[in-house]
Design a protein around this motif. Structure first.
Motif, PDB file in Angstrom:
ATOM      1  N   LYS A 270       0.837  -1.193   0.000  1.00 46.52           N
ATOM      2  CA  LYS A 270       0.000   0.000   0.000  1.00 46.52           C
ATOM      3  C   LYS A 270       0.880   1.254   0.000  1.00 46.52           C
ATOM      4  CE  LYS A 270      -3.908  -2.247   2.273  1.00 46.52           C
ATOM      5  NZ  LYS A 270      -4.887  -2.195   3.381  1.00 46.52           N
ATOM      6  N   ASP A 272       1.342   5.687   0.627  1.00 41.84           N
ATOM      7  CA  ASP A 272       0.936   6.805   1.490  1.00 41.84           C
ATOM      8  C   ASP A 272      -0.091   7.692   0.798  1.00 41.84           C
ATOM      9  OD1 ASP A 272       2.902   6.359   3.665  1.00 41.84           O
ATOM     10  OD2 ASP A 272       4.368   6.811   2.106  1.00 41.84           O
ATOM     11  N   LYS A 298      -9.437   2.799  -1.672  1.00 41.40           N
ATOM     12  CA  LYS A 298      -9.229   2.492  -0.250  1.00 41.40           C
ATOM     13  C   LYS A 298      -8.426   1.210  -0.056  1.00 41.40           C
ATOM     14  CE  LYS A 298     -13.392  -0.254   0.695  1.00 41.40           C
ATOM     15  NZ  LYS A 298     -14.758  -0.239   1.249  1.00 41.40           N
ATOM     16  N   LYS A 302      -2.386   3.334   2.686  1.00 37.20           N
ATOM     17  CA  LYS A 302      -2.003   3.005   4.056  1.00 37.20           C
ATOM     18  C   LYS A 302      -2.920   3.712   5.051  1.00 37.20           C
ATOM     19  CE  LYS A 302       3.021   2.510   3.380  1.00 37.20           C
ATOM     20  NZ  LYS A 302       4.333   3.120   3.752  1.00 37.20           N
ATOM     21  N   ASP A 303      -3.088   3.141   6.209  1.00 36.73           N
ATOM     22  CA  ASP A 303      -3.792   3.839   7.274  1.00 36.73           C
ATOM     23  C   ASP A 303      -3.062   5.149   7.573  1.00 36.73           C
ATOM     24  OD1 ASP A 303      -5.472   1.704   7.359  1.00 36.73           O
ATOM     25  OD2 ASP A 303      -4.801   0.941   9.309  1.00 36.73           O
ATOM     26  N   GLY A 304      -3.821   6.225   7.670  1.00 35.79           N
ATOM     27  CA  GLY A 304      -3.228   7.533   7.921  1.00 35.79           C
ATOM     28  C   GLY A 304      -2.736   8.240   6.668  1.00 35.79           C
ATOM     29  N   HIS A 333     -17.782   9.438  11.774  1.00 30.82           N
ATOM     30  CA  HIS A 333     -18.096   8.226  12.519  1.00 30.82           C
ATOM     31  C   HIS A 333     -19.590   8.120  12.823  1.00 30.82           C
ATOM     32  CE1 HIS A 333     -17.240   4.681  14.870  1.00 30.82           C
ATOM     33  NE2 HIS A 333     -17.950   5.171  15.859  1.00 30.82           N
ATOM     34  N   GLU A 358     -12.281   7.165   7.969  1.00 32.93           N
ATOM     35  CA  GLU A 358     -11.739   6.606   9.202  1.00 32.93           C
ATOM     36  C   GLU A 358     -10.361   5.978   8.976  1.00 32.93           C
ATOM     37  OE1 GLU A 358     -14.819   4.128  11.006  1.00 32.93           O
ATOM     38  OE2 GLU A 358     -15.481   5.919  12.077  1.00 32.93           O
ATOM     39  N   LYS A 359      -9.990   5.847   7.732  1.00 33.78           N
ATOM     40  CA  LYS A 359      -8.723   5.224   7.367  1.00 33.78           C
ATOM     41  C   LYS A 359      -7.720   6.241   6.814  1.00 33.78           C
ATOM     42  CE  LYS A 359      -7.120   1.684   4.018  1.00 33.78           C
ATOM     43  NZ  LYS A 359      -6.505   0.716   4.928  1.00 33.78           N
ATOM     44  N   ALA A 360      -8.228   7.246   6.061  1.00 31.91           N
ATOM     45  CA  ALA A 360      -7.338   8.179   5.364  1.00 31.91           C
ATOM     46  C   ALA A 360      -8.036   9.515   5.159  1.00 31.91           C
ATOM     47  CB  ALA A 360      -6.940   7.600   3.998  1.00 31.91           C
TER      48      ALA A 360
END
Length: 420
Positions: A270, A272, A298, A302-304, A333, A358-360
């Motif tokens: 994955k 950035d 998605k 990467k997460d963040g 959320h 919630e991931k990126a």
């Protein structure tokens, strides 16, 4: 490296440092012998697990053809003259035929749009109408409880032919096949019941077996019997490179298998930053449609990380319920939580975007007003280049990048390393 991303009928151009670029997810090389009209003609002459139309349809039978609306790249104007020739060979006359545009919950077409979709010749020969979901017939109910409420012209037809293009769908697995019936010519209540299954784990892109949404769709297609399909796979230039015709499930599966060869993309890891576009018009008419490219992206971020979503959205958000959910919720959320107890069609798209958030982070390059973009929890950017510069500023000059110029079609999958 200079990369170009479709944006309405134009492009967004981005300069990307080659050292940061992990890859550009363009279609895989595949072999094919015919394209365009010859490929469609071949599929009609060689149907899969089915007789030819002249063997299926009797002279005088009232036949409805269901095709995609303007938000889809299905080349109905190319396909229909060939299909009509086959139907005329079967003994049908123009007055026996109706072409229905499967609007689902989308807006109706203008007269000019209906003419353009069908092509002038076909439009002048047969009746061409939008699916009017205010006038419907209840035909049954699926085992999962979805009412099969179908627009009258389709429900009362003696024979039904479904057209469509096959691409990845973020919770039905793939488009095409029986999707022309559900949601294409189904009532909002029916579509909402079917789409509420999207919260189940196997309701995701590229999955057919065990996918509750796809299985429910195909059960609806059995209740409202589909007699024949004609589906196409398009390359990145919207050219037909494969057509499948015949049995509504078996022909569809062959088309899906070809799509995987073309657009399923293994990635080493994955990234950035993901630069993604649906590929331009008509897939980026509004955010409701552009979201499909976001959902494929998605799987690669990467997460963040940051997803840079490039789509004109010149017609706005695209759905009233979607707009209410995404503009009036206090935070992403809360949308994810709401969809679990209050499933609403339109709200499901807001929830899909919220789950990505919630991931990126999502940077949006569009024609939407900046204040509106901020209000829906996205970050507006004036251009794809400006968005990339902002992503570097956030994540650092060594941030890795994956580019998805045809994001609605390409499905990333991290390559699984097997120990020897």
């Amino acid at each position: 490296m200079e990369l170009r991303f479709g944006y309405d009928t134009g492009e967004q151009i981005v300069d990307i440092p080659e050292k940061n670029l992990l890859g550009v997810l363009i279609p895989n090389p595949v072999e094919y012998t015919r394209t365009g009209a010859p490929e469609v003609q071949y599929s009609l002459e060689h149907p899969i697990c089915s007789g030819r139309l002249e063997e299926i349809i009797k002279p005088g039978e009232k036949t409805t053809i269901i095709t995609s609306d303007i938000t889809r790249p299905m080349p109905t104007d190319l396909v229909m003259p060939l299909l009509l020739d086959e139907l005329y060979k079967a003994g049908l006359k123009p007055e026996d035929l109706t072409l229905v545009y499967a609007c689902g919950i989308h807006r109706m077409h203008t007269l000019d749009e209906r003419k353009k979709l069908a092509g002038e010749s076909v439009f002048s020969q047969i009746r061409c109408i939008d699916a009017d979901t205010s006038n419907w017939v209840h035909m049954g109910i699926t085992t999962r409880g979805t009412p099969v409420n179908i627009v009258k012209e389709v429900a009362e037809a003696e024979k039904r032919i479904c057209l469509g293009n096959i691409e990845y769908h973020y919770f039905a697995g793939y488009s095409g096949g029986a999707k022309a019936i559900m949601p294409g010519v189904s009532t909002r209540e029916a579509v909402q019941s079917n789409h509420s299954l999207m919260v189940e784990p196997l309701a995701c892109a590229g999955v057919l077996e065990g996918n509750p949404v796809r299985e429910d769709i195909e059960e609806a297609g059995n209740i409202c019997k589909i007699d024949f399909i004609l589906n196409v796979v398009l390359d990145e230039h919207k050219k037909i490179i494969r057509a499948v015709a015949g049995h509504p499930i078996k022909a569809h599966r062959e088309g899906c298998a070809f799509l995987d060869k073309l657009y399923l993309k293994e990635i080493p890891k994955k990234a950035d930053i993901i630069l993604v576009s649906p590929g331009g018009a008509p897939k980026d008419l509004n955010l409701y449609q552009t979201q499909k490219a976001l959902d494929n992206a998605k799987y690669a971020v990467k997460d963040g990380g940051v997803i840079i979503l490039i789509g004109s959205c010149k017609e706005g958000l695209g759905d009233r319920t979607f707009e209410e959910w995404i503009t009036q919720s206090p935070n992403p959320h809360s949308i994810v939580e709401r969809i679990r107890y209050d499933f609403q069609l339109g709200g499901h798209k807001a929830a899909a975007i919220a789950m990505v958030l919630e991931k990126a982070d999502i940077y949006l390059v569009s024609e939407l007003p900046d204040d509106l973009v901020r209000n829906i929890f996205l970050t507006p950017q004036p251009s794809a280049q400006a968005a990339l510069n902002a992503a570097f500023a956030k994540l650092g000059k060594d941030a890795t990048i994956l580019a998805m110029p045809y994001g609605s079609s390409t499905l990333p999958r991290v390559k699984i390393r097997r120990e020897s």
